[in-house]
Design a protein around this motif. Structure first.
Motif, PDB file in Angstrom:
ATOM      1  N   ASP A  87     -89.504 -45.696 -10.722  1.00 38.69           N
ATOM      2  CA  ASP A  87     -89.542 -44.495  -9.986  1.00 38.69           C
ATOM      3  C   ASP A  87     -90.619 -44.220  -8.972  1.00 38.69           C
ATOM      4  O   ASP A  87     -90.826 -42.985  -8.448  1.00 38.69           O
ATOM      5  CB  ASP A  87     -90.196 -43.395 -11.344  1.00 38.69           C
ATOM      6  CG  ASP A  87     -91.262 -43.861 -11.958  1.00 38.69           C
ATOM      7  OD1 ASP A  87     -91.786 -44.855 -11.515  1.00 38.69           O
ATOM      8  OD2 ASP A  87     -91.915 -43.076 -12.713  1.00 38.69           O
ATOM      9  N   LEU A  88     -90.755 -45.302  -8.236  1.00 38.13           N
ATOM     10  CA  LEU A  88     -91.541 -45.284  -7.175  1.00 38.13           C
ATOM     11  C   LEU A  88     -91.120 -44.785  -6.019  1.00 38.13           C
ATOM     12  O   LEU A  88     -91.776 -44.162  -5.149  1.00 38.13           O
ATOM     13  CB  LEU A  88     -92.269 -46.635  -6.817  1.00 38.13           C
ATOM     14  CG  LEU A  88     -93.148 -47.287  -8.024  1.00 38.13           C
ATOM     15  CD1 LEU A  88     -93.801 -48.570  -7.429  1.00 38.13           C
ATOM     16  CD2 LEU A  88     -94.220 -46.480  -8.578  1.00 38.13           C
ATOM     17  N   THR A  89     -89.975 -44.563  -5.808  1.00 39.23           N
ATOM     18  CA  THR A  89     -89.290 -44.171  -4.546  1.00 39.23           C
ATOM     19  C   THR A  89     -89.202 -42.715  -4.768  1.00 39.23           C
ATOM     20  O   THR A  89     -88.919 -41.947  -3.739  1.00 39.23           O
ATOM     21  CB  THR A  89     -87.733 -44.781  -4.439  1.00 39.23           C
ATOM     22  OG1 THR A  89     -87.150 -44.511  -5.723  1.00 39.23           O
ATOM     23  CG2 THR A  89     -87.706 -46.259  -4.090  1.00 39.23           C
ATOM     24  N   SER A  90     -89.339 -42.000  -5.943  1.00 40.23           N
ATOM     25  CA  SER A  90     -89.357 -40.730  -6.147  1.00 40.23           C
ATOM     26  C   SER A  90     -90.786 -40.001  -6.448  1.00 40.23           C
ATOM     27  O   SER A  90     -90.770 -38.894  -6.316  1.00 40.23           O
ATOM     28  CB  SER A  90     -88.374 -40.283  -7.045  1.00 40.23           C
ATOM     29  OG  SER A  90     -88.595 -40.862  -8.431  1.00 40.23           O
ATOM     30  N   ASP A  91     -91.545 -41.010  -7.122  1.00 40.11           N
ATOM     31  CA  ASP A  91     -92.771 -40.557  -7.490  1.00 40.11           C
ATOM     32  C   ASP A  91     -93.813 -40.991  -6.590  1.00 40.11           C
ATOM     33  O   ASP A  91     -94.618 -41.926  -6.911  1.00 40.11           O
ATOM     34  CB  ASP A  91     -93.062 -40.804  -9.040  1.00 40.11           C
ATOM     35  CG  ASP A  91     -94.362 -40.176  -9.706  1.00 40.11           C
ATOM     36  OD1 ASP A  91     -95.105 -39.772  -9.018  1.00 40.11           O
ATOM     37  OD2 ASP A  91     -94.540 -40.565 -10.803  1.00 40.11           O
ATOM     38  N   ASN A  92     -94.142 -40.221  -5.357  1.00 38.08           N
ATOM     39  CA  ASN A  92     -95.184 -40.692  -4.508  1.00 38.08           C
ATOM     40  C   ASN A  92     -96.488 -40.931  -5.005  1.00 38.08           C
ATOM     41  O   ASN A  92     -97.303 -41.522  -4.616  1.00 38.08           O
ATOM     42  CB  ASN A  92     -95.284 -39.875  -3.224  1.00 38.08           C
ATOM     43  CG  ASN A  92     -95.917 -40.349  -2.179  1.00 38.08           C
ATOM     44  OD1 ASN A  92     -95.690 -41.288  -1.513  1.00 38.08           O
ATOM     45  ND2 ASN A  92     -97.023 -39.538  -1.925  1.00 38.08           N
ATOM     46  N   LYS A  93     -96.952 -39.869  -6.053  1.00 38.91           N
ATOM     47  CA  LYS A  93     -98.335 -39.852  -6.768  1.00 38.91           C
ATOM     48  C   LYS A  93     -98.395 -41.191  -7.540  1.00 38.91           C
ATOM     49  O   LYS A  93     -99.577 -41.867  -7.373  1.00 38.91           O
ATOM     50  CB  LYS A  93     -98.508 -38.507  -7.653  1.00 38.91           C
ATOM     51  CG  LYS A  93     -99.745 -38.589  -8.128  1.00 38.91           C
ATOM     52  CD  LYS A  93     -99.850 -37.281  -9.099  1.00 38.91           C
ATOM     53  CE  LYS A  93    -101.227 -37.171  -9.710  1.00 38.91           C
ATOM     54  NZ  LYS A  93    -101.449 -35.942 -10.521  1.00 38.91           N
ATOM     55  N   LYS A  94     -97.566 -41.735  -8.069  1.00 36.02           N
ATOM     56  CA  LYS A  94     -97.565 -42.816  -8.771  1.00 36.02           C
ATOM     57  C   LYS A  94     -97.647 -44.202  -7.571  1.00 36.02           C
ATOM     58  O   LYS A  94     -98.532 -44.907  -7.973  1.00 36.02           O
ATOM     59  CB  LYS A  94     -96.444 -43.123  -9.829  1.00 36.02           C
ATOM     60  CG  LYS A  94     -96.372 -44.545 -10.532  1.00 36.02           C
ATOM     61  CD  LYS A  94     -95.422 -44.537 -11.533  1.00 36.02           C
ATOM     62  CE  LYS A  94     -95.316 -45.775 -12.186  1.00 36.02           C
ATOM     63  NZ  LYS A  94     -94.152 -45.940 -13.390  1.00 36.02           N
ATOM     64  N   LEU A  95     -96.931 -43.921  -6.829  1.00 36.40           N
ATOM     65  CA  LEU A  95     -96.686 -45.182  -5.867  1.00 36.40           C
ATOM     66  C   LEU A  95     -98.065 -45.227  -5.034  1.00 36.40           C
ATOM     67  O   LEU A  95     -98.712 -46.335  -5.088  1.00 36.40           O
ATOM     68  CB  LEU A  95     -95.834 -44.838  -4.583  1.00 36.40           C
ATOM     69  CG  LEU A  95     -95.702 -45.589  -3.433  1.00 36.40           C
ATOM     70  CD1 LEU A  95     -95.267 -47.134  -3.888  1.00 36.40           C
ATOM     71  CD2 LEU A  95     -94.828 -45.147  -2.151  1.00 36.40           C
ATOM     72  N   GLU A  96     -98.829 -44.158  -4.956  1.00 37.94           N
ATOM     73  CA  GLU A  96    -100.178 -43.992  -4.158  1.00 37.94           C
ATOM     74  C   GLU A  96    -101.314 -44.469  -5.235  1.00 37.94           C
ATOM     75  O   GLU A  96    -102.188 -45.423  -4.707  1.00 37.94           O
ATOM     76  CB  GLU A  96    -100.502 -42.699  -3.816  1.00 37.94           C
ATOM     77  CG  GLU A  96     -99.628 -42.330  -2.575  1.00 37.94           C
ATOM     78  CD  GLU A  96     -99.919 -42.963  -1.156  1.00 37.94           C
ATOM     79  OE1 GLU A  96    -100.920 -43.758  -1.014  1.00 37.94           O
ATOM     80  OE2 GLU A  96     -98.873 -42.941  -0.593  1.00 37.94           O
ATOM     81  N   ARG A  97    -100.818 -44.365  -6.359  1.00 35.65           N
ATOM     82  CA  ARG A  97    -102.081 -44.633  -7.450  1.00 35.65           C
ATOM     83  C   ARG A  97    -101.994 -46.314  -7.605  1.00 35.65           C
ATOM     84  O   ARG A  97    -102.972 -46.954  -7.781  1.00 35.65           O
ATOM     85  CB  ARG A  97    -101.720 -43.941  -8.573  1.00 35.65           C
ATOM     86  CG  ARG A  97    -102.803 -44.351  -9.823  1.00 35.65           C
ATOM     87  CD  ARG A  97    -102.347 -45.258 -10.971  1.00 35.65           C
ATOM     88  NE  ARG A  97    -101.180 -44.684 -11.701  1.00 35.65           N
ATOM     89  CZ  ARG A  97    -100.531 -45.600 -12.275  1.00 35.65           C
ATOM     90  NH1 ARG A  97    -100.855 -46.926 -12.785  1.00 35.65           N
ATOM     91  NH2 ARG A  97     -99.517 -44.982 -13.078  1.00 35.65           N
ATOM     92  N   GLY A 146     -88.378 -50.224  -6.096  1.00 41.13           N
ATOM     93  CA  GLY A 146     -90.093 -49.778  -6.103  1.00 41.13           C
ATOM     94  C   GLY A 146     -90.807 -51.085  -5.485  1.00 41.13           C
ATOM     95  O   GLY A 146     -91.966 -50.628  -4.916  1.00 41.13           O
TER      96      GLY A 146
END
Length: 362
Positions: free
Chosen positions: A37-47, A75
């Motif tokens: 889900d990294l392409t849609s969940d920027n918060k998780k990507l940054e974390r 992702g």
């Protein structure tokens, strides 16, 4: 043993890591959660990007990600575009996932040619890696041996370690026939003796860099014990170019364990040397919680110092006299000492703050 060199890092990566030859043994870990889900969940990507940076600060050299589907490949591409950490795509069964990952700045592809479908599919991955200057890791484990070798093992004609080695030889031969030499070989068993033996067999005849690992090594303590025995035995024989301590624990613990194994084998120098007492009936300073709070911060520092965390003022400065800085105390007070001499005595509640001040003054 002096192996061939393999460069990790594609066309878009300038800070490449060289594995093999006389280069330092690298430490790897594997990410413990999905990245669909990294392409849609920027918060998780940054974390995850922050956590990758923390791992790099600890001394991690390479991180591998499972890529079981296309969203995971997307992702990984998103992560690879934002981090200097070399990322490896772990691929099983579907060669198209490898081709998708190669659209990004991944450092390497991990495949098991035995389950990728066909030699033709392996060739497609090899050619794409060649075009993108990306390395490949051949991953062999006891669950992926060819049927004929399994039958020979069952009949007692060869050992499982010999079967692992022969499987790696067969898979590597495919790459050699395709004139592709940028690959690392990995043969893993959950058995320490088998892991040692199969890597010895391979290293005696071939010069490809070896990735060491005891697969499914277990929880923190058991996994570290198994990995320490296997790695130290092989590394002290000059076998092994990159390692991963596989634990049912966090990536941070895998990295810390790997770095400490290399240090004890004399293969990684520098950084903070953290020593601490196990604590006893003279219950004084809470060594365990202090170490838990400070371990990763200390290991991420670039200072070549020894830090001692001792349980009581009775033995603290004396036993830790060799340390550049140390801390010990009672329930109410804490002392900070340097080279065995007390430099500060403070309330226990201020211990972390004062310790940090003195640490920064070194």
């Amino acid at each position: 043993m002096n192996t061939k060199t393999v460069s990790l890092g594609g066309k878009g990566i300038t800070d490449k890591i060289i594995i093999g030859g006389n280069n330092p043994v690298t430490v790897q870990t594997m990410w413990k959660e999905g990245i669909t889900d990294l392409t849609s969940d920027n918060k998780k990507l940054e974390r995850i990007l922050r956590e990758l940076n923390d791992l790099k600060m600890l001394g991690c050299d390479i991180v591998r990600f499972a890529v079981p589907d296309m969203p995971s490949a997307e992702g990984l591409i998103a992560l690879a575009a934002r981090t200097a950490m070399p990322l490896v795509a772990d691929i099983h069964f579907d060669y198209k996932l490898a081709l998708e990952c190669l659209k990004g700045n991944v450092a390497a592809i991990r495949i098991n040619p035995g389950n990728i479908g066909s030699v033709e599919n392996t060739k497609k991955v090899v050619e794409a890696c060649r075009d993108n200057a990306v390395a490949i890791r051949i991953g062999i484990n006891s669950g992926s041996l060819p049927q004929d070798l399994q039958e020979m093992i069952a009949a007692g004609k060869i050992s499982r370690a010999q079967g692992l080695c022969e499987t790696a030889v067969r898979e590597a031969e495919i790459f050699e026939q395709l004139d592709f030499d940028q690959y690392v070989v990995s043969m893993k068993s959950s058995d320490v003796k088998e892991t040692i033996e199969c890597n010895r067999f391979y290293a005696q005849k071939y010069k490809n860099p070896l990735h060491l690992g005891v697969t499914e090594a277990g929880p923190l303590i058991g996994g570290i014990v198994k990995s320490s025995i296997a790695f130290s035995t092989l590394l002290n024989e000059g076998i092994g170019d990159t390692i991963r301590v596989s634990l049912s624990s966090s990536p941070e613990n895998e990295v810390v364990a790997g770095i400490n194994i290399l240090k004890e084998c004399g293969l990684r120098a520098g950084g903070v040397n953290l020593v601490s007492c196990p604590r006893c009936g003279r219950i004084g300073f809470d060594v365990h919680s202090f170490v838990d709070r400070w371990q990763n911060r200390l290991l991420a520092m670039k200072k070549d110092i020894t830090v001692a965390v001792m349980g009581c003022v009775v033995n603290g400065p004396g036993e830790g006299r060799h340390a550049d800085i140390g801390i010990a105390g009672t329930k109410d007070k804490a002392i900070i000492f340097k080279k065995g001499k007390i430099v500060r005595t403070v309330d226990a509640k201020d211990a972390d703050k004062v310790f940090e001040e003195e640490l920064n003054s070194l």
